[in-house]
Design a protein around this motif. Structure first.
Motif, PDB file in Angstrom:
ATOM      1  N   THR A 211      66.083  45.731 -17.425  1.00 49.40           N
ATOM      2  CA  THR A 211      66.920  46.403 -18.930  1.00 49.40           C
ATOM      3  C   THR A 211      65.771  46.888 -20.084  1.00 49.40           C
ATOM      4  O   THR A 211      65.669  45.634 -20.529  1.00 49.40           O
ATOM      5  CB  THR A 211      67.576  45.407 -19.229  1.00 49.40           C
ATOM      6  N   PRO A 212      65.926  47.796 -20.106  1.00 52.35           N
ATOM      7  CA  PRO A 212      64.714  48.397 -21.903  1.00 52.35           C
ATOM      8  C   PRO A 212      65.755  47.552 -23.137  1.00 52.35           C
ATOM      9  O   PRO A 212      66.743  47.823 -23.154  1.00 52.35           O
ATOM     10  CB  PRO A 212      64.304  49.088 -21.718  1.00 52.35           C
ATOM     11  N   TYR A 213      64.964  47.278 -23.779  1.00 55.99           N
ATOM     12  CA  TYR A 213      65.204  46.621 -25.251  1.00 55.99           C
ATOM     13  C   TYR A 213      64.325  47.343 -26.261  1.00 55.99           C
ATOM     14  O   TYR A 213      62.925  47.908 -25.485  1.00 55.99           O
ATOM     15  CB  TYR A 213      65.509  45.333 -24.749  1.00 55.99           C
ATOM     16  N   ASP A 214      64.736  46.973 -27.654  1.00 55.09           N
ATOM     17  CA  ASP A 214      63.703  48.033 -28.654  1.00 55.09           C
ATOM     18  C   ASP A 214      64.701  46.662 -29.794  1.00 55.09           C
ATOM     19  O   ASP A 214      65.800  47.052 -29.860  1.00 55.09           O
ATOM     20  CB  ASP A 214      64.237  49.366 -28.805  1.00 55.09           C
ATOM     21  N   THR A 215      63.537  45.544 -30.097  1.00 59.07           N
ATOM     22  CA  THR A 215      63.967  44.847 -31.227  1.00 59.07           C
ATOM     23  C   THR A 215      63.394  45.666 -32.336  1.00 59.07           C
ATOM     24  O   THR A 215      64.674  45.026 -33.409  1.00 59.07           O
ATOM     25  CB  THR A 215      62.865  43.922 -31.020  1.00 59.07           C
TER      26      THR A 215
ATOM     27  N   GLY B 156      69.658  41.763 -25.360  1.00 59.32           N
ATOM     28  CA  GLY B 156      69.047  42.251 -27.061  1.00 59.32           C
ATOM     29  C   GLY B 156      69.036  42.249 -27.929  1.00 59.32           C
ATOM     30  O   GLY B 156      67.476  41.410 -28.726  1.00 59.32           O
ATOM     31  N   ASP B 157      70.114  41.116 -28.505  1.00 61.31           N
ATOM     32  CA  ASP B 157      70.127  40.477 -29.626  1.00 61.31           C
ATOM     33  C   ASP B 157      69.415  39.284 -29.559  1.00 61.31           C
ATOM     34  O   ASP B 157      69.007  38.822 -30.767  1.00 61.31           O
ATOM     35  CB  ASP B 157      71.585  40.545 -30.342  1.00 61.31           C
TER      36      ASP B 157
ATOM     37  N   SER C 240      64.452  48.209 -33.214  1.00 61.08           N
ATOM     38  CA  SER C 240      66.824  48.809 -34.295  1.00 61.08           C
ATOM     39  C   SER C 240      67.236  47.814 -34.262  1.00 61.08           C
ATOM     40  O   SER C 240      68.659  47.939 -34.548  1.00 61.08           O
ATOM     41  CB  SER C 240      66.521  50.288 -33.096  1.00 61.08           C
ATOM     42  N   SER C 241      67.501  47.064 -34.106  1.00 59.65           N
ATOM     43  CA  SER C 241      67.874  45.591 -33.756  1.00 59.65           C
ATOM     44  C   SER C 241      68.323  45.316 -34.891  1.00 59.65           C
ATOM     45  O   SER C 241      68.020  44.964 -36.022  1.00 59.65           O
ATOM     46  CB  SER C 241      68.203  44.557 -33.309  1.00 59.65           C
ATOM     47  N   GLU C 242      70.221  45.435 -35.070  1.00 61.73           N
ATOM     48  CA  GLU C 242      70.882  44.954 -36.643  1.00 61.73           C
ATOM     49  C   GLU C 242      70.521  43.318 -36.661  1.00 61.73           C
ATOM     50  O   GLU C 242      70.293  42.925 -37.605  1.00 61.73           O
ATOM     51  CB  GLU C 242      72.300  44.936 -36.574  1.00 61.73           C
ATOM     52  N   LEU C 243      70.238  42.835 -35.536  1.00 62.54           N
ATOM     53  CA  LEU C 243      70.077  41.700 -35.661  1.00 62.54           C
ATOM     54  C   LEU C 243      67.667  41.515 -36.440  1.00 62.54           C
ATOM     55  O   LEU C 243      67.739  39.854 -37.405  1.00 62.54           O
ATOM     56  CB  LEU C 243      69.654  40.116 -34.708  1.00 62.54           C
ATOM     57  N   THR C 244      67.432  41.750 -35.889  1.00 64.87           N
ATOM     58  CA  THR C 244      65.905  41.778 -36.942  1.00 64.87           C
ATOM     59  C   THR C 244      66.334  42.785 -37.797  1.00 64.87           C
ATOM     60  O   THR C 244      65.245  41.265 -38.664  1.00 64.87           O
ATOM     61  CB  THR C 244      65.127  43.327 -36.143  1.00 64.87           C
ATOM     62  N   ALA C 245      67.212  43.530 -38.696  1.00 62.05           N
ATOM     63  CA  ALA C 245      67.037  43.950 -39.624  1.00 62.05           C
ATOM     64  C   ALA C 245      67.322  42.475 -40.432  1.00 62.05           C
ATOM     65  O   ALA C 245      66.974  42.733 -41.346  1.00 62.05           O
ATOM     66  CB  ALA C 245      67.751  45.178 -40.200  1.00 62.05           C
TER      67      ALA C 245
END
Length: 358
Positions: free
Chosen positions: A146-150, A15-16, A152-157
């Protein structure tokens, strides 16, 4: 294909990595195969290619066992580019339907293995879910994906905080270098006619042996343009037209090249001049934008700028040189210290005035 140096990003999960890819490329990929190269857990490089347009699906098991096909050429090229980077492993991501993604991902996996680069994972990404080609454990890799949510990712932030931008798609990036039109184009056409006459008058009065008058005018125009953009200002139509005409002289163009690096102001200047210059005068500003973008690590922006230049001026030497650098995956760090360092095989012109045919 396009590639870019990337900021220091650490990934801890698929996901990251999926969240990182749009910021590595500068846009959200679609119908693409992406290779993310890593050293340890740190991303060092990313490269993207369009999915091949296959006429018929290819069985995965058969595909892995068969000799290379023509469709494998982009895969081999991606692997060769990644092999030139500082990396000890890679992950392959395919974006799109399984019928197109699977053979492309398989081909890249084979090519990376042939290049001696271990593949950490291979993923298909679509509609908010991902599937791994290397994991068949339903506990961690369920068959429904597998679902993912970019979001909410700390890497996106972290990427946003670092100033990284992810445009909606590649078409949005292309639009950033598209020529202006309408009334603005008409005004610039008239300004270019005035600049052409001014340039002709300058040639009539120029020093025939050294072209000092043209070089002096070119350096003055470049100095004004760089100073204005570094102050956040914009050139008017006559200034853009005059600069674009002067840049047809290769000594002027090279003078601008030596003073262009990866600064935001340099990218802003050459983007503006490329968009506003008449198409026949787009080669030099487009190439200078590509160079500035490449030096800043914005490989995708450099690629679309070069596409615009080479679509109109296929033989323009500086564009061909930069296109080769991008295709070979040469990192911008190769020119740390610019302009004191030199690109291999490049001789900067001095003295005698030359005007480029493009």
């Amino acid at each position: 294909m396009n590639s870019t140096d990337v900021p220091r990003l650490s990934v801890r999960s698929p996901g990251d990595l999926i969240a990182a890819v749009p910021y590595l490329l500068g846009f959200h990929p679609a119908d693409s195969v992406v290779v993310v190269a890593m050293q340890g857990k740190r991303v060092t490089f990313a490269a993207r290619s369009d999915l091949p347009d296959l006429r018929e699906p290819v069985d995965s098991a058969r595909r892995m066992a068969e000799p290379a096909r023509p469709v494998d050429e982009p895969a081999r090229h991606l692997a060769a580019v990644v092999a030139r980077q500082v990396a000890d492993r890679a992950t392959v991501l395919g974006y799109g339907p399984a019928a197109r993604v699977t053979p492309a991902v398989d081909a890249v996996r084979v090519a990376l293995a042939d290049a001696g680069i271990p593949v950490l994972d291979a993923l298909r990404v679509t509609d908010g879910r991902y599937w791994s080609y290397l994991c068949d454990e339903p506990e961690c890799c369920p068959p429904e994906g597998t679902p993912y949510d970019t979001g909410s990712s700390e890497l996106t932030a972290a990427a946003v905080f670092a100033g990284q931008v992810a445009l909606p798609d590649r078409a949005t990036l292309v639009a950033q270098v598209a020529p202006v039109d309408g009334a603005e184009r008409a005004a610039l056409r008239r300004a270019t006619e005035r600049a052409g006459q001014r340039f002709a008058d300058l040639l009539d009065s120029a020093d025939v042996l050294g072209g000092r008058t043209v070089r002096t005018a070119g350096r003055a125009a470049i100095r004004v343009a760089l100073r204005r953009h570094r102050k956040g200002e914009r050139l008017d139509d006559d200034e853009v037209a005059w600069l674009s005409v002067l840049l047809t002289d290769l000594t002027v163009r090279d003078h601008a090249w030596e003073r262009t690096d990866g600064r935001d102001a340099d990218i802003a200047l050459w983007t503006d001049v490329l968009r506003r210059a008449e198409p026949e005068f787009s080669a030099a500003p487009g190439s200078l934008l590509a160079f500035a973008a490449w030096r800043a690590g914005h490989g995708s922006l450099a690629a679309v700028a070069l596409e615009r230049v080479l679509g109109r001026h296929p033989d323009y030497s500086l564009a061909l040189l930069l296109d080769d650098l991008l295709r070979r995956g040469v990192p911008p760090s190769h020119l740390d210290g610019w302009p004191a360092v030199r690109l291999p095989g490049v001789v900067r012109r001095r003295g005698r005035r030359r005007r480029d045919a493009h």
